[in-house]
Each structure stands twice: as C-alpha cells, then as structure tokens.
Design an enzyme around this catalytic site. Structure first.
Site, PDB file in Angstrom:
ATOM      1  N   TYR A   1      -2.609  -1.180  10.251  1.00 28.78           N
ATOM      2  CA  TYR A   1      -2.496  -1.290   8.791  1.00 28.78           C
ATOM      3  C   TYR A   1      -1.157  -0.741   8.309  1.00 28.78           C
ATOM      4  CZ  TYR A   1      -4.081  -1.174   3.911  1.00 28.78           C
ATOM      5  OH  TYR A   1      -4.201  -1.377   2.564  1.00 28.78           O
TER       6      TYR A   1
ATOM      7  N   SER B   1       0.861  -1.183   0.000  1.00 30.38           N
ATOM      8  CA  SER B   1       0.000   0.000   0.000  1.00 30.38           C
ATOM      9  C   SER B   1       0.890   1.223   0.000  1.00 30.38           C
ATOM     10  CB  SER B   1      -0.885   0.003   1.251  1.00 30.38           C
ATOM     11  OG  SER B   1      -1.543   1.244   1.436  1.00 30.38           O
TER      12      SER B   1
END
Length: 274
Positions: A169, A156
């Site tokens: 995350y 990401s």
C-alpha cells in the site's frame, strides 16, 4: 422569505455543469462521496466499482434524482488494462468528452514484509497504482483535444510517510504521488492539471467495521480504538469525512484551481506535519 437567485450566480453554485467525470472505485465509501459531490456540482458522472446490480441501480437512480445529472456505470476490472481501455472508450463515445478523472480504486492488505503474500503485492500494485496509469494515459488524448482536463488521484498520507506492515500500500501510494507529478509536468501547457489528495483516516463503513473489530480483539472501548489506535498519528483526533474529500475534489476540478498542479495535498489532521 423567497430568495431569487440571479442568473449569474448559477455557475458559482454548479461550477462543473457540462463536464463529465469518471470516478473509479465509486460505488461506496470515499469514491461514492466524491461522485456525489461532483454530481451536485453539475457534472455527469460515470461510476465504477463492485456491488450487486440492484445496489448499483439504486445508487445511479438516487444520484440522478438528487442532482439532475446523467449517471452511468462501468463494471471495468481495475486489474485489467483491456477493461480500463473499454471503460474510457465507452465514456468518450457516450459523452463525447472526459473532463475529470478521479483515480480512487484501491485495496489494502497488512502483513510483515517477509511474510507479505506475493499475490497480494501484485493485486495492490495493480489496482492502487497501475490502474491510475492506464486511466490517465487513455484519458489524456481527449482532454488535450478539448484543452481541459482534471486528473485527481486519491493517494494517502501513506503516499508521503510509511507505516509498518503496509509495504504494498505504501509503495503504491508513493508511486501515485510520483505519477501525479510526472503527469502535471507533461500537461502543464495543455489546460490540464493533475493533483493527488492524501487523506489520513476517513470515516466510511469499512472503518466502522474496523473500529468494532479492534475493540473486540483488544477488549477496549470504541473511543479508545479511535483515539489511541486508529487516530494515534492524527493530531486532530478526528476522522476526515467523505464530504470533505468531495468538496476538495470539486475545488480541484474547478476553474478556480487552474494553477494548482503537481501537488500532493494532505487531508490528514496534521499526521504528516510530524
């Protein structure tokens, strides 16, 4: 006008013919888009993820019918090392090889650090990071045996930069980038590459639901949510598509990318160029 393709053109059109790919978290969203791209490029595909038996059967049948490749499914729980081991073993037993591993499975939770639920932290680290460790460690022996392998980790933009309220995350995706580099160094002489793709916001059904939810919560238009909230950090002000990520995955899996390894490639519209 009919155009006859020359025989030598076929490998260029389906560069992954004869290969076997496993994509975790691939029954919807980004993972399914990547699985479709790999199948279109000629690879057999093993799907993994959530969904009803009927939905998964339809997805398998559609992919197989569209691209003429074998498509199978594993229901392995990405929080369970034993289930992951069974999935890898079954793939190798069925196909005799595992050429392309795409670690895509992931979940998200948003909360301030001092209020972040411990069970959410554990689940996110398990699914987003530890599962990639387990699949990779188990796939490497068969890749080494065949002197070919491609490990592609879907990280990401949050594997490169941080945002508030996404502690687990961000930590997991930074870990994925680090794991990618270690795997690349350890396999550099084995015909194996390992790379991370780092998307910004990608348009999926989950994002569509988020747009509607934000618009209602803040009393603003969809366009404002997209431009000023979701894509505030993306200079190009557009979502990436699953098709773009699928095409990039196919390239990284192909012979053309044999010298590309250990990179974290942003697909984020300029987000991490700030």
């Amino acid at each position: 006008m009919n155009i006859q393709l020359k025989t030598q053109d076929a490998p260029a059109l389906r560069p992954l013919t004869g290969k076997v790919s496993l994509v975790t978290g691939s029954t919807s969203g980004i993972g399914l888009g990547i699985a479709r791209a790999l199948a279109e490029a000629g690879s057999a595909v093993v799907l993994n993820g959530f969904g009803t038996a009927a939905e998964i059967a339809r997805t398998r049948d559609q992919l197989s019918a569209d691209f003429g490749v074998e498509v199978s499914y594993s229901a392995a729980d990405m929080t369970s090392p034993a289930a992951i081991a069974e999935m890898i073993a079954a793939t190798v037993a069925s196909h005799g090889r595992l050429d392309i591993l795409v670690n895509n499975a992931g979940i998200q939770h948003v909360a301030p650090l001092d209020q972040f639920p411990v069970e959410k932290w554990d689940a996110i680290l398990s699914i987003n990071l530890s599962s990639a460790f387990h699949t990779s460690r188990l796939a490497l022996p068969v890749m080494r045996r065949n002197k070919f392998g491609r490990i592609i980790n879907i990280a990401s933009a949050h594997g490169l930069v941080a945002s508030p309220f996404k502690a687990a995350y961000v930590a997991a995706k930074h870990g994925v980038v680090g794991l990618t580099k270690v795997a690349a160094l350890e396999t550099a002489e084995d015909g194996i590459t390992c790379n991370a793709i780092c998307p910004g916001y990608v348009y999926t059904p989950l994002v569509e639901a988020q747009i509607d939810g934000q618009a209602k919560a803040h009393g603003i238009s969809r366009e404002q949510v997209i431009h000023d909230v979701l894509l505030a950090q993306q200079p190009n002000k557009r979502f990436a598509t699953v098709e773009e990520l699928g095409a990039l995955t196919v390239f990284l899996a192909s012979d053309a990318a044999a010298s590309i390894t250990g990179i974290a490639l942003p697909v984020d519209g300029g987000w991490t160029a700030h």
